[in-house]
Design a protein around this motif. Sequence first.
Motif, PDB file in Angstrom:
ATOM      1  N   ARG A  78      62.564  26.013   3.538  1.00 54.76           N
ATOM      2  CA  ARG A  78      62.522  24.595   3.234  1.00 54.76           C
ATOM      3  C   ARG A  78      61.419  24.271   2.246  1.00 54.76           C
ATOM      4  O   ARG A  78      61.549  23.547   1.209  1.00 54.76           O
ATOM      5  N   GLU A 126      62.310  25.548  -1.158  1.00 59.06           N
ATOM      6  CA  GLU A 126      63.179  24.706  -2.049  1.00 59.06           C
ATOM      7  C   GLU A 126      62.431  23.421  -2.524  1.00 59.06           C
ATOM      8  O   GLU A 126      62.739  23.189  -3.563  1.00 59.06           O
ATOM      9  N   THR A 150      70.956  21.020  -6.867  1.00 59.58           N
ATOM     10  CA  THR A 150      71.645  21.197  -5.556  1.00 59.58           C
ATOM     11  C   THR A 150      70.852  20.406  -4.548  1.00 59.58           C
ATOM     12  O   THR A 150      69.909  20.928  -4.289  1.00 59.58           O
ATOM     13  N   SER A 151      71.704  19.466  -3.974  1.00 57.88           N
ATOM     14  CA  SER A 151      70.854  18.830  -2.672  1.00 57.88           C
ATOM     15  C   SER A 151      71.348  19.698  -1.439  1.00 57.88           C
ATOM     16  O   SER A 151      72.335  20.086  -1.194  1.00 57.88           O
ATOM     17  N   THR A 152      70.298  19.728  -0.522  1.00 56.12           N
ATOM     18  CA  THR A 152      70.616  20.429   0.699  1.00 56.12           C
ATOM     19  C   THR A 152      70.519  19.339   1.761  1.00 56.12           C
ATOM     20  O   THR A 152      69.850  18.435   1.932  1.00 56.12           O
ATOM     21  N   LYS A 153      71.508  19.777   2.832  1.00 58.17           N
ATOM     22  CA  LYS A 153      71.546  19.163   3.968  1.00 58.17           C
ATOM     23  C   LYS A 153      70.594  19.269   4.967  1.00 58.17           C
ATOM     24  O   LYS A 153      70.114  20.401   5.090  1.00 58.17           O
ATOM     25  N   ILE A 154      70.100  18.076   5.542  1.00 54.18           N
ATOM     26  CA  ILE A 154      68.939  18.415   6.346  1.00 54.18           C
ATOM     27  C   ILE A 154      69.224  19.283   7.831  1.00 54.18           C
ATOM     28  O   ILE A 154      70.470  18.927   8.103  1.00 54.18           O
ATOM     29  N   ASP A 155      68.567  20.326   8.027  1.00 53.54           N
ATOM     30  CA  ASP A 155      68.927  21.229   9.353  1.00 53.54           C
ATOM     31  C   ASP A 155      67.996  20.763  10.391  1.00 53.54           C
ATOM     32  O   ASP A 155      66.942  20.647  10.386  1.00 53.54           O
TER      33      ASP A 155
END
Length: 381
Positions: free
Chosen positions: A81, A84, A91-96
Amino acid sequence: MLICAVPGWACRMSVAHMTLAPSSPTEGSAAAPCLPTLYVRDARHLHVALADGALGMNVQSGSLSLGFYLRSKLLGKVRRRVQEMRYTSSTSTKIDLSHNESARLATDALLDRGLGAYREALTLEAEVDFLSQEEKDYIMRNVKNPSSSGSELEEEQGQDGSDAVSQTSVTYFPVDSESDPPELEYGWPASEWSYHLQGMPTVEVFLQSDRTVSVRDLLREGISKATSVLAIVMDTFSDVEIFCDILEATRKRNVSVYLLLDDANLHLFMEMCANLQIGSSHLTRMSVRSVCGDTYCAKSGRKFTGQVKEKFVIIDCTQVLAGSFSFAWLSWQVHRDLAVLFKGSGVKAFDLEFRQLYASSKPVPGFPPPSPSCPSVQLTD
């Protein structure tokens, strides 16, 4: 122009820029990883993280050092994270929100073998140091070895050939869960099903910066108007005036008081009582117990327990004053605190939370339970 090479790579560098690209494989050599050409404007310092490796370069005093380290596993969850965020991406990342197993392994290592093992676990898991120094100190100060009863339980579980050590981190604790919880000695004036009769929840917020309203005065007024019960959860209690307000409520208006104090700061309350020469004989209709936070248990059985940080006062089961304040002079005079007053059905969540905390609480030495002859508040269940 300076040219250097590492297996499978060619690096061409000038004062202004640097280009790094896979070189053509020679006969009998392995092909280089299929990665794009990297163009860097500032050659004074270069640190590029690649999808399957990391490249580090430092130029100091005219010397050049270049290293490429292939990684045999993915980055740790938090480190990935951070990477990133450090390197821009379209590109957007989804919260983990999933469990971080690397963090658990590192925490277990800290509990079992200390700071050195913790750092080794972070390196093996390719994870960042996610604990502050204060958190590490707290864990090391409060670590406890498995109790004798826990050891006996491990031996029983290991007789069938299973791994006894791995069984200690499960969430089933017969000694705790199968024992009867302590009763509310003086009763409780409202059942959980009666809140729908108290109207819609209302919320008022009070800030320390608002000089027109004193959070401490608001609390003392609420205590003075209590007619049946006061249920208090507090981290620190050393305010003498509030203590006198509570004693007056119990002795002059027969208000029942349940006081749950954080176990780590319980000594402050005990010291106050000793200085005031107040003993258990003065605490009529008042139950004083200690409570802790959650417990983290490693697979080895070593564990540590947190503190109680939630703070609230239930008044007659009709209103709750909650916030960041403590029953201490510093909290009222110099610290920035806030308070929220809940009324109506908004009290229900605090009512249920208090009962759960009380069920896990422990008696305080020197403050025996009340006499059975003491009258109780009539339950409405």
